[in-house]
Design a protein around this motif. Sequence first.
Motif, PDB file in Angstrom:
ATOM      1  N   LYS A 527       0.750  -1.493  -0.402  1.00 19.97           N
ATOM      2  CA  LYS A 527      -0.027  -0.335   0.329  1.00 19.97           C
ATOM      3  C   LYS A 527       0.915   1.177  -0.255  1.00 19.97           C
ATOM      4  N   LYS A 528       2.335   1.111   0.861  1.00 23.79           N
ATOM      5  CA  LYS A 528       2.593   2.697   0.745  1.00 23.79           C
ATOM      6  C   LYS A 528       3.247   2.821  -0.265  1.00 23.79           C
ATOM      7  N   GLY A 553       3.961  -0.131 -11.652  1.00 27.99           N
ATOM      8  CA  GLY A 553       3.557  -0.767  -9.971  1.00 27.99           C
ATOM      9  C   GLY A 553       1.918  -0.993  -9.928  1.00 27.99           C
ATOM     10  N   VAL A 554       1.428  -0.216 -10.543  1.00 31.54           N
ATOM     11  CA  VAL A 554       0.162   0.109 -10.454  1.00 31.54           C
ATOM     12  C   VAL A 554      -1.089  -1.176 -10.747  1.00 31.54           C
ATOM     13  N   ALA A 561      -2.988 -10.884  -3.926  1.00 30.18           N
ATOM     14  CA  ALA A 561      -4.090 -11.576  -3.426  1.00 30.18           C
ATOM     15  C   ALA A 561      -4.789 -10.566  -2.060  1.00 30.18           C
ATOM     16  N   GLU A 562      -4.798 -10.093  -2.415  1.00 29.43           N
ATOM     17  CA  GLU A 562      -5.199  -8.853  -0.944  1.00 29.43           C
ATOM     18  C   GLU A 562      -6.078  -7.992  -1.799  1.00 29.43           C
ATOM     19  N   SER A 563      -7.443  -8.201  -1.128  1.00 28.19           N
ATOM     20  CA  SER A 563      -8.420  -7.401  -1.419  1.00 28.19           C
ATOM     21  C   SER A 563      -7.990  -5.584  -1.778  1.00 28.19           C
ATOM     22  N   SER A 564      -7.442  -5.301  -0.282  1.00 27.84           N
ATOM     23  CA  SER A 564      -7.194  -4.092  -0.090  1.00 27.84           C
ATOM     24  C   SER A 564      -6.423  -3.680  -0.982  1.00 27.84           C
ATOM     25  N   VAL A 565      -5.452  -4.041  -1.687  1.00 28.48           N
ATOM     26  CA  VAL A 565      -4.504  -3.697  -2.257  1.00 28.48           C
ATOM     27  C   VAL A 565      -4.578  -3.840  -3.148  1.00 28.48           C
ATOM     28  N   GLN A 566      -5.543  -4.576  -3.901  1.00 32.51           N
ATOM     29  CA  GLN A 566      -6.836  -4.343  -5.133  1.00 32.51           C
ATOM     30  C   GLN A 566      -7.325  -3.115  -5.323  1.00 32.51           C
ATOM     31  N   GLU A 567      -8.272  -2.637  -4.663  1.00 30.89           N
ATOM     32  CA  GLU A 567      -9.302  -1.517  -3.681  1.00 30.89           C
ATOM     33  C   GLU A 567      -8.146   0.139  -4.360  1.00 30.89           C
ATOM     34  N   LYS A 568      -6.509  -0.087  -3.354  1.00 32.84           N
ATOM     35  CA  LYS A 568      -6.331   0.586  -3.584  1.00 32.84           C
ATOM     36  C   LYS A 568      -5.885   0.737  -5.077  1.00 32.84           C
ATOM     37  N   ALA A 569      -5.181  -0.073  -6.071  1.00 27.26           N
ATOM     38  CA  ALA A 569      -5.074  -0.129  -7.261  1.00 27.26           C
ATOM     39  C   ALA A 569      -6.009   0.496  -7.994  1.00 27.26           C
ATOM     40  N   THR A 620     -12.700  -5.277 -16.347  1.00 22.04           N
ATOM     41  CA  THR A 620     -14.099  -6.575 -15.264  1.00 22.04           C
ATOM     42  C   THR A 620     -14.306  -6.157 -14.164  1.00 22.04           C
ATOM     43  N   VAL A 621     -13.849  -5.489 -13.563  1.00 27.88           N
ATOM     44  CA  VAL A 621     -14.413  -5.084 -11.305  1.00 27.88           C
ATOM     45  C   VAL A 621     -15.035  -4.318 -11.780  1.00 27.88           C
ATOM     46  N   TRP A 622     -15.229  -3.234 -12.558  1.00 26.46           N
ATOM     47  CA  TRP A 622     -15.379  -1.909 -12.743  1.00 26.46           C
ATOM     48  C   TRP A 622     -16.877  -2.088 -13.380  1.00 26.46           C
TER      49      TRP A 622
END
Length: 1245
Positions: A527-528, A553-554, A561-569, A620-622
């Motif tokens: 995240k950082k 990077g993004v 694998a982490e959903s929070s990282v996916q959401e941040k990206a 796909t997510v959007w």
Amino acid sequence: MKLIFIDVFCAGWVDAVWDFEFTETEPLDAAIVIKNGSKEFKTLYSHLLPYMTDTESVWTVFGDNGVSVKSLVAVLSYFVLGGKSKTASVQQRISALQASSLYLLLLGIPGSVVNKMFHQILFDTCLNTVSNCWPQSLVKKRKKDTLKSSQADGKRSKPHRKDDDEEQDEEVHLSPQDLLKIREGVVLLVKSLLRLLLKFPLKDEPQSADNCVQMFAKLTNFEPVIGELSFGAGQTMPELAYYGLWLLCSSNHGDEKSLRRVFHRVLYVILMMSKGESGKPSLMMATQAVLAARDQAIGFVSHVVDELKEPALPFLRILLQHISFRMVDKTDYRTRGAQAVAKLLAKMPCGDYASFIKWLFDYSRQSKVAYRMFALDVSMALLEQPEREANENVDTELVSFLSHRFLVHNMVFGRRSDASPTVRGHALTCLAQCLELPSMNATRSIKELFSTIYIYFLQGNVMLVFSLAKDTMALLKRRVSDPKTNVRKCALQAMMGLLKHNVIMLSEGNLTVLSERTRDPALSVKKKALQCLMDLLTAHPENSLVQKAWLRGVVPAVVDAESSVQEKALECLEQTILSQVKSHGSYSYRDAQQTLTWDLLGLLCDHCQDLGRYFSRAFTVWSKQNKFTAAFINNLISHTEAEHAAGAWLLLSKVASSCPRLDYGKILDAWDDLVRSKNVTVTTSCHILCVIGDIGEHLNEDTKSRIVEDIITWLKSFEMPLEVISASVETLCRLGKAETFLNQHCGELVSVCEAYLSGVILNENGAQNLNEDLVSYALFFWSIHSYVECFFFLLYMFCVFRVLTEGSEELACSQPLSQFKASSMPSSVRAHAVITLGKLCLQHEELTRKYLPAFARELELCSELAVRSNVVVVMCDLCVRYTNMVDRYVPNVSACLRDKEPLIRKQTLTMLTNLLQEEFVKWKGSLFFRFIAVLVDSDPTIASLCEYCLVHLLLKKNPVMFSQHFIECIFHFNSYEKHKTYNKFPQAASEKAKFSLKGAQNKERRFTIYRFLLVHFTDAHAYRMYLPLDGDGAVVLAETFGILSLKEIKLSALSGAVGAGGDEPQEDEQMAMAKAVMQVAQKKVVSQVQKKVFIESMIPIIINLKSMLEQKRSPVLKDLMGYLQLTMQDYRSEVKEFFAADEQLAVEMEYNLKMYEKEMEAQMAHCSLGGDAASGGTPVSTRPRRPRTVQITFRIWSLILLEHASCGCNDVRSFPYSVVCFEHVITVHIYFSSANKTSNKQQNH
């Protein structure tokens, strides 16, 4: 006086009150009452007040009217003690405050000393009346807030006592009017005390002076102050309290002690602590009131220094030192404490300021982590102030401490290699914050660290040149890969700041460091890294290298694998790309955000095409979130005929399948332009074909037929790039899904390809006149068209291989590898043929069975990079589909881990890791040893990738694999094959030579592998390890002694440093102390057990082993003595006792240990200063440097037992070696330089 019936009290009652020293009084007669309550006290106070300044003595008036001073004091004490109880009524509390005020007023009237009015106990009781009469419920509420704060910080709260609730219930309820009356009484008492302090010195009453300071300190936060606080005789309670403290600073109340006494009480206000009469100070919540009181205390200290000047400076220095040592290790409190220190330091003249900075530098090297952390915070606070200039009063040796450069280089950057990861990380965070400060001197100092400065050293006749910038940058990159999560986060922040402010170059290598950390194992680091990339892109939106790094990077983080990282990206992509798409009419190149969006899309179409699959996942997510509005689609279509057409078609290809309605006319017009024009790029062509396929179901049959005819004509021209072929065939499949449709339109293409390939491959001279592009075209077309009947397998076989023997296809495939010879086809043709044949094998099992030997042969003999690379990919894919069939060829694939090309080694490592994760491949045969050998690959990036795969991917799936294979690693890497069990798997001679690490030249590489394995061992695994040797195992035995001397082999239960920092939150002092005590006790107990085992079990074996090795003149004797020398460092004074059975050995050990110590001292005397420690890499004290002995406990699992133990013979010299498990303690000397670390060689010692 008659109003309070002073003349009716009997002498006996008065004497009793004085005899009890005003600690208690007997009840008064019920008839003696005060009729009008506190009115009498007010009247008396108003009559006595003028006597403080009048020349007429009140004591004469008392004598003339027969008023007894002794009786007056007794009556006042009665009312003072009456308000002491918690159940006292409002009237009793007011009377107590007024009686106390009267007593203090009388003390201030001239002549009170002669009349013996002062009594210390009564005086202190009057001071305590404020806390006794003011409701305690408010104080208890603040205490509960403090407890809640402690619990929030991880402390365990004490059980709630019932007594507190009962006492609170017993308190009298007070209305707001009652509180106002009590406050008036408190104000009257405080003003009376202030009048007293102006005339009555407390120099001879230090206890009373302390009580005054304590009372005033409590009243500083009695109530809020509106506006600016005045330290004179104001009207609010805090102003009166600070005025009282100012009066107590006078020499009339204790010389130097008075100022020290006041600063000591103010200290706890600045620290935001509550200090009672006894006990440890408790931390208060950082509420608005507490913060305001802190600011007022800082202002008061500044006021005192401004007024007293020189006499106050020594006490100010002491106050600052106490703040530094007593500051709690909590971020908010540290930051505010550092700001307080900086504000107060501003009151010091340059000489004293420089002297304190010098002390702060020594303080920053203390052993306690909290001190070093606070020193960093103070440095940052000081950098926010203007830089001081030296004057004539500053000593020359102190001038350097005035500059911001010293703070940046020595105080901040000097902690970059601190022993504690918490301090290392905080130092890097501070380094990044320095760049955001308005001070140009701080920024200039940081640029000096990363500027190209060369340092020259003359050593003998050789000049050594060191680049300061290069070393600094290398160290920062090491911090980005630090084992501790917090350090990596802070290093990323520092690196982003350096790049953002152009301190270091915006080069591809530096930017890659940031983008790679988005795939860090730690969630917080990922995240950082994403946030740093966003900040950097915001600062440099026009830089193409930054744009590439941001994309790399993004975009891949979308599939993290982490959903929070996916959401941040996804948030970053939406903010930067999706939300910035405007219509072409409103586009302006001056709009930085829109320009950035189209630049990023252009890179995705050009240099970053490999990110397309990750980018598709975002859409796909959007699409599920209904992000694609009609306005967004229209805006995209408006750009398809403009300068940003490539990016617009890229986005349309992603959203077309999710949009129910598009402007088909513009899309078909674009298709017509694509067919007519030859200037459309390959990427845009693929995107247009993708959009055509998506809208195919919405087109009429005539339009479909026209598009199909255009595609077929285009394919027949054999001029399309390979990428467009794939997109064209896919579009054909989507336009007509029936098999007859495909056979009808693709049959002619297949015939053309077949005819051309037959003419090239089956003719003797066909290879001489072939067109590589056309052959690749035909092969690629066949590979993607899965509907074509696979009848031309032999043709592919001859395309890839040439067979010496004539005959049928079956005969060719059954020949051994030695019967094959290389094909005369070009490398690019053979590479395409391998992929084509691999795809066909995935569809037909019998083909896989026939051609697997041929693939294995290519891996062994082919010299072409592209062919070998494709073969590795094909065989790994076949392993997933036909696991059992390909299993026997896994050694052929793993042999590519030692390929001469780094690309193939890296690709093989990645694909084997995937297969091992999914358990398509097992750790059988030599696979583990070949895999682990990649740790010492010549390419550092491949070695690093191997470490990541082993630790973060494979070890989690099989936690015991390191311990299971460790012993065999010793045999395998030394190429020792005489053991009956280990290292017996079949290997070709060429494979053995590839992976061999035997010999002295490879010793360091072997031990690198051993260290890596040992670091990831657990104690439970270690206890079960043993090493069986036979009579010829001298080489392995020597290797074992080297392993036993490694520091990585120490027991984790005994090697953990007390107070070592990590990523966990800082513990409170009590918990840290308890943990330290437990660790010390644990070490002591286990060390004693180990010592007993070592004496009883190991010493006899070592003595017998030494004798046997001496008889055989074995070279292993040197390794045994070296190991024993290290071992006995911990038992330096007990050598003779241990080796009583072998006096000669005891004498040798004594001599060896003495020589070892002398050698270490000589090396340390000649060591050169350099490395990270030049800036304080490890915390050091200010005492002279001496060698310190550090006890290291090792786990030893390999030495000698009897192979024939069942025979009952006790003489180990009669048998070959085998094994015994034992543990012991060794001690090594570690020298710490006052400023720098030693060289690598000395570090190894």
